[in-house]
Scaffold this motif. Structure first.
Motif, PDB file in Angstrom:
ATOM      1  N   ASP A  69       0.726  -1.264   0.065  1.00 33.48           N
ATOM      2  CA  ASP A  69       0.097  -0.194  -0.025  1.00 33.48           C
ATOM      3  C   ASP A  69       0.781   1.167   0.164  1.00 33.48           C
ATOM      4  OD1 ASP A  69       0.537  -0.951   2.711  1.00 33.48           O
ATOM      5  OD2 ASP A  69      -0.716   1.124   3.202  1.00 33.48           O
ATOM      6  N   LEU A  70       2.133   1.295   0.502  1.00 29.86           N
ATOM      7  CA  LEU A  70       2.925   2.345   0.575  1.00 29.86           C
ATOM      8  C   LEU A  70       3.559   2.851  -0.726  1.00 29.86           C
ATOM      9  CD1 LEU A  70       4.987   2.477   3.959  1.00 29.86           C
ATOM     10  CD2 LEU A  70       3.038   4.026   3.170  1.00 29.86           C
ATOM     11  N   PHE A  71       3.860   1.385  -1.445  1.00 27.20           N
ATOM     12  CA  PHE A  71       4.469   1.350  -2.890  1.00 27.20           C
ATOM     13  C   PHE A  71       3.500   2.203  -3.903  1.00 27.20           C
ATOM     14  CE2 PHE A  71       7.529  -2.018  -2.169  1.00 27.20           C
ATOM     15  CZ  PHE A  71       8.763  -1.332  -2.515  1.00 27.20           C
ATOM     16  N   GLU A  72       2.010   1.751  -3.543  1.00 27.59           N
ATOM     17  CA  GLU A  72       1.024   2.624  -4.338  1.00 27.59           C
ATOM     18  C   GLU A  72       0.801   3.980  -3.911  1.00 27.59           C
ATOM     19  OE1 GLU A  72      -2.551   0.407  -3.073  1.00 27.59           O
ATOM     20  OE2 GLU A  72      -1.852  -1.460  -4.171  1.00 27.59           O
ATOM     21  N   VAL A  73       0.814   4.442  -3.086  1.00 29.58           N
ATOM     22  CA  VAL A  73       1.101   5.675  -2.480  1.00 29.58           C
ATOM     23  C   VAL A  73       2.255   6.414  -2.853  1.00 29.58           C
ATOM     24  CG1 VAL A  73       1.357   7.577  -0.496  1.00 29.58           C
ATOM     25  CG2 VAL A  73      -0.540   5.735  -0.564  1.00 29.58           C
ATOM     26  N   LEU A  74       3.250   5.910  -3.042  1.00 30.40           N
ATOM     27  CA  LEU A  74       4.854   6.728  -3.427  1.00 30.40           C
ATOM     28  C   LEU A  74       4.635   6.582  -4.880  1.00 30.40           C
ATOM     29  CD1 LEU A  74       7.031   4.879  -0.698  1.00 30.40           C
ATOM     30  CD2 LEU A  74       6.407   7.332  -0.789  1.00 30.40           C
ATOM     31  N   ALA A  75       4.101   5.508  -5.615  1.00 30.48           N
ATOM     32  CA  ALA A  75       4.201   5.508  -7.054  1.00 30.48           C
ATOM     33  C   ALA A  75       3.192   6.595  -7.608  1.00 30.48           C
ATOM     34  CB  ALA A  75       3.455   4.201  -7.659  1.00 30.48           C
ATOM     35  N   ARG A  76       2.517   7.472  -6.673  1.00 29.00           N
ATOM     36  CA  ARG A  76       1.829   8.701  -7.122  1.00 29.00           C
ATOM     37  C   ARG A  76       2.516   9.929  -6.552  1.00 29.00           C
ATOM     38  NH1 ARG A  76      -2.057   4.931  -5.640  1.00 29.00           N
ATOM     39  NH2 ARG A  76      -2.712   6.428  -3.856  1.00 29.00           N
ATOM     40  N   ASP A  77       3.566   9.823  -5.864  1.00 30.12           N
ATOM     41  CA  ASP A  77       4.271  10.865  -5.311  1.00 30.12           C
ATOM     42  C   ASP A  77       4.592  12.160  -6.106  1.00 30.12           C
ATOM     43  OD1 ASP A  77       5.914  11.362  -2.357  1.00 30.12           O
ATOM     44  OD2 ASP A  77       6.931  12.493  -4.124  1.00 30.12           O
ATOM     45  N   SER A  84      10.970   7.494  -9.367  1.00 29.25           N
ATOM     46  CA  SER A  84      11.911   6.763  -9.685  1.00 29.25           C
ATOM     47  C   SER A  84      12.344   5.698  -9.054  1.00 29.25           C
ATOM     48  CB  SER A  84      12.903   7.712 -10.212  1.00 29.25           C
ATOM     49  OG  SER A  84      12.764   8.765 -11.036  1.00 29.25           O
ATOM     50  N   CYS A  85      12.571   5.946  -7.552  1.00 30.95           N
ATOM     51  CA  CYS A  85      12.987   4.808  -6.551  1.00 30.95           C
ATOM     52  C   CYS A  85      11.980   3.784  -6.578  1.00 30.95           C
ATOM     53  CB  CYS A  85      13.071   5.464  -5.343  1.00 30.95           C
ATOM     54  SG  CYS A  85      14.576   6.421  -5.179  1.00 30.95           S
ATOM     55  N   VAL A  86      10.656   3.925  -6.849  1.00 34.03           N
ATOM     56  CA  VAL A  86       9.600   2.880  -6.848  1.00 34.03           C
ATOM     57  C   VAL A  86       9.806   2.315  -8.357  1.00 34.03           C
ATOM     58  CG1 VAL A  86       7.125   2.253  -7.268  1.00 34.03           C
ATOM     59  CG2 VAL A  86       7.870   4.084  -5.535  1.00 34.03           C
ATOM     60  N   ALA A  87      10.153   2.769  -9.194  1.00 39.60           N
ATOM     61  CA  ALA A  87      10.286   2.081 -10.408  1.00 39.60           C
ATOM     62  C   ALA A  87      11.247   1.361 -10.629  1.00 39.60           C
ATOM     63  CB  ALA A  87      10.437   3.328 -11.601  1.00 39.60           C
ATOM     64  N   ASN A  89      12.858  -0.237  -8.044  1.00 40.61           N
ATOM     65  CA  ASN A  89      12.713  -1.294  -6.769  1.00 40.61           C
ATOM     66  C   ASN A  89      12.317  -2.654  -7.286  1.00 40.61           C
ATOM     67  OD1 ASN A  89      12.229  -2.791  -4.467  1.00 40.61           O
ATOM     68  ND2 ASN A  89      12.180  -0.913  -3.190  1.00 40.61           N
ATOM     69  N   GLU A  90      13.219  -3.529  -6.950  1.00 41.80           N
ATOM     70  CA  GLU A  90      12.682  -5.059  -7.654  1.00 41.80           C
ATOM     71  C   GLU A  90      11.610  -5.517  -6.816  1.00 41.80           C
ATOM     72  OE1 GLU A  90      16.285  -7.634  -5.889  1.00 41.80           O
ATOM     73  OE2 GLU A  90      16.970  -6.224  -7.583  1.00 41.80           O
ATOM     74  N   TYR A  91      11.589  -5.017  -5.579  1.00 44.45           N
ATOM     75  CA  TYR A  91      10.418  -5.437  -4.952  1.00 44.45           C
ATOM     76  C   TYR A  91       9.076  -4.960  -5.005  1.00 44.45           C
ATOM     77  CZ  TYR A  91      14.080  -8.434  -2.724  1.00 44.45           C
ATOM     78  OH  TYR A  91      15.122  -9.120  -2.582  1.00 44.45           O
ATOM     79  N   ALA A  92       9.035  -3.869  -5.839  1.00 44.84           N
ATOM     80  CA  ALA A  92       7.793  -3.098  -6.060  1.00 44.84           C
ATOM     81  C   ALA A  92       6.995  -4.054  -6.781  1.00 44.84           C
ATOM     82  CB  ALA A  92       7.993  -1.836  -6.790  1.00 44.84           C
ATOM     83  N   PRO A  93       5.372  -4.354  -6.441  1.00 42.84           N
ATOM     84  CA  PRO A  93       4.516  -5.135  -7.111  1.00 42.84           C
ATOM     85  C   PRO A  93       4.526  -4.790  -8.567  1.00 42.84           C
ATOM     86  CG  PRO A  93       3.647  -4.228  -4.981  1.00 42.84           C
ATOM     87  CD  PRO A  93       4.933  -3.509  -5.144  1.00 42.84           C
ATOM     88  N   CYS A  94       4.176  -5.922  -9.028  1.00 46.56           N
ATOM     89  CA  CYS A  94       3.865  -5.597 -10.470  1.00 46.56           C
ATOM     90  C   CYS A  94       2.870  -4.706 -11.034  1.00 46.56           C
ATOM     91  CB  CYS A  94       3.534  -7.089 -11.387  1.00 46.56           C
ATOM     92  SG  CYS A  94       5.314  -8.176 -11.117  1.00 46.56           S
ATOM     93  N   ASP A  95       1.996  -4.795 -10.165  1.00 41.94           N
ATOM     94  CA  ASP A  95       0.701  -3.850 -10.447  1.00 41.94           C
ATOM     95  C   ASP A  95       1.017  -2.436 -10.317  1.00 41.94           C
ATOM     96  OD1 ASP A  95      -0.731  -5.865 -11.277  1.00 41.94           O
ATOM     97  OD2 ASP A  95      -1.984  -5.942  -9.361  1.00 41.94           O
ATOM     98  N   VAL A  96       1.952  -2.142  -9.351  1.00 43.64           N
ATOM     99  CA  VAL A  96       2.365  -0.762  -9.057  1.00 43.64           C
ATOM    100  C   VAL A  96       3.232  -0.350 -10.310  1.00 43.64           C
ATOM    101  CG1 VAL A  96       3.877   0.694  -7.602  1.00 43.64           C
ATOM    102  CG2 VAL A  96       2.033  -0.974  -6.581  1.00 43.64           C
TER     103      VAL A  96
END
Length: 147
Positions: A69-77, A84-87, A89-96
């Motif tokens: 859920d934090l990845f989802e929020v940070l993907a819209r930062d 870019s850090c989310v993009a 990150n190899e552990y970010a969920p595929c849907d994000v």
């Protein structure tokens, strides 16, 4: 006085005999295990994800233990660096990662293009990206996979 040091052949031989043996990553991990992820750590990540300083939010976006859920929020930062850090990150969920394929920032899409964990359908979209740089990164990564 000179700061140049001259070692005798005997000293050089002794130094070569005492060179440490390099450990494999697995051996190093066994000797120095990472601490367990606790609820306390997750709470800290949640607090840091709301910090006003984008560099602090970048550290959360780069963390392997960031909750989905934090990845989802940070993907819209609003900050390109955080996204870019989310993009990358190899552990970010595929849907994000998939949701970031049309990001306004060429930098973010470029990091997506070089992340090996981005789904194939996203790579197809990035291969037709309006940015020449992003398309070149897609081709570059594809060449590495094919090699």
């Amino acid at each position: 006085m000179s700061c140049i040091r001259f070692n005798t052949p005997a000293q050089l031989a002794a130094m070569r005999e005492h060179v440490p043996v390099m450990l494999t990553p697995e051996e190093a991990a066994a000797l120095h295990p990472a601490p367990p992820v606790t609820e306390s750590k997750i709470r800290r990540l949640r607090i840091l994800a709301q910090d006003q300083n984008p560099k602090i939010r970048e550290s959360v976006a780069s963390n392997y233990h960031t909750p989905e859920d934090l990845f989802e929020v940070l993907a819209r930062d609003p900050d390109d660096g955080v996204r870019s850090c989310v993009a990358r990150n190899e552990y970010a969920p595929c849907d994000v990662l998939r949701s970031m394929a049309d990001d306004a920032s060429e930098q973010v899409r470029g990091w997506l293009a070089v992340n090996y964990y981005v789904p194939a359908d996203v790579m197809e979209r990035l291969a037709a990206d309006p940015s020449e740089t992003v398309r070149k990164l897609v081709n570059w990564k594809g060449a590495l996979v094919d090699a």
